[in-house]
Design a protein around this motif. Structure first.
Motif: not given
Length: 310
Positions: A274-291
């Motif tokens: 789980t990643l918390n995106l400014d209060g929004e919990p999102v669950k996944a096995r793979h994340f790609r985060i870009e700026c």
């Protein structure tokens, strides 16, 4: 003051804030055409942003916490127009922790926050774009994971109302006896890390979860992510976690933290995390985060710690 048009999008939980009501009246008396919209359910912010753009509004103001800021910023990011063709973005911090506002130096008092928007020109700022197992999200402040995320997700709403940001510390202390590391691999240009972590921060901003300063050097206008990994620890866990929760004693973090700065980062895990995106919990096995550089324009004081030095 010139005759400008503002639209304030207010989190429905804060409709009884008398200071905000008085501040809105004060700005109207100064010549600002300021209308208020209240969010009650999913999709409200997107509708209100579209309405504001159709009405030729100059500035859209998120009135709420980090989640409200991200929700409004996300609706602007979804638009096909470039940033300089969209309304600028302002923030009146009314949430429990107000992590973005605290790091940015945005005043807590609604009148002071609105005055800052009126006095300071909007500046291009970055947003985080997150792909989580094929689903897409946006984030204005910090994507966080690990112990701090669990604390934020588990903190009772009633406790937040009574204690504010202190509620996260209380919940965190209650969890100290059951800190389980999360195993994952992080990959970014020039950075490859694999192991168990107890805290993870991917910052546009610097802090999350009620004052956890995970990305102490992050700025929101450099086109880069600040990535911090706190690995599982063999000793002095309580003191280190205490430093995380209180946002102090950065020296303790520096001794154990793995850090990098990059335009993107990928996270892979065998089990969903789980990643918390400014209060929004999102669950996944793979994340790609870009700026995504300069995606919106925001009103901040030129001396804000979240802006690159001139």
């Amino acid at each position: 003051m010139s005759r400008t048009r503002w639209r304030l999008i207010l989190n429905g939980k804060s409709t009884g804030n008398t200071d905000l009501r008085e501040a809105v009246h004060a700005l109207r008396e100064r010549g600002v055409q300021l209308e208020v919209r209240v969010t009650w359910e999913d999709g409200d912010a997107e509708r209100y942003v579209a309405e504001a753009i159709d009405h030729g509004v100059d500035t859209i103001i998120a009135a709420g916490g980090d989640g409200t800021l991200s929700e409004v910023a996300e609706t602007l990011a979804h638009r096909p127009e470039p940033a300089d063709a969209l309304p600028s973005l302002g923030l009146v911090p009314l949430g429990t922790a107000n992590d973005f506002a605290s790091a940015a130096g945005i005043p807590d008092a609604p009148l002071e926050a609105l005055t800052l928007i009126a006095q300071e020109a909007a500046r291009p700022v970055d947003l985080l774009n997150i792909d989580a197992d094929g689903k897409h999200w946006w984030c204005a402040n910090v994507a966080s994971g690990g112990f701090g995320t669990e604390v934020t997700v588990e903190t009772d709403e009633g406790l937040k109302k009574v204690l504010g940001g202190l509620a996260y510390l209380v919940t965190g202390i209650s969890r100290l006896g059951r800190i389980d590391p999360i195993r994952a691999r992080l990959r970014a240009p020039g950075f490859d890390w694999e192991g168990g972590f107890i805290a993870l921060g991917i910052g546009n901003g610097r802090q999350a979860g009620g004052g956890q300063v995970l990305c102490p050097d992050a700025v929101i206008d450099d086109g880069l992510l600040d990535v911090t990994v706190i690995p599982e620890l063999t000793g002095e866990v309580a003191s280190t976690i205490g430093a995380l929760l209180k946002g102090g004693k950065q020296g303790a973090l520096e001794q154990v933290a793995h850090r990098t700065r990059a335009p993107w980062v990928e996270i892979e895990a065998d089990q969903p995390i789980t990643l918390n995106l400014d209060g929004e919990p999102v669950k996944a096995r793979h994340f790609r985060i870009e700026c995504v550089a300069a995606r919106v324009r925001m009103h901040l004081h030129p001396g804000s710690h979240l802006l690159s030095p001139p």
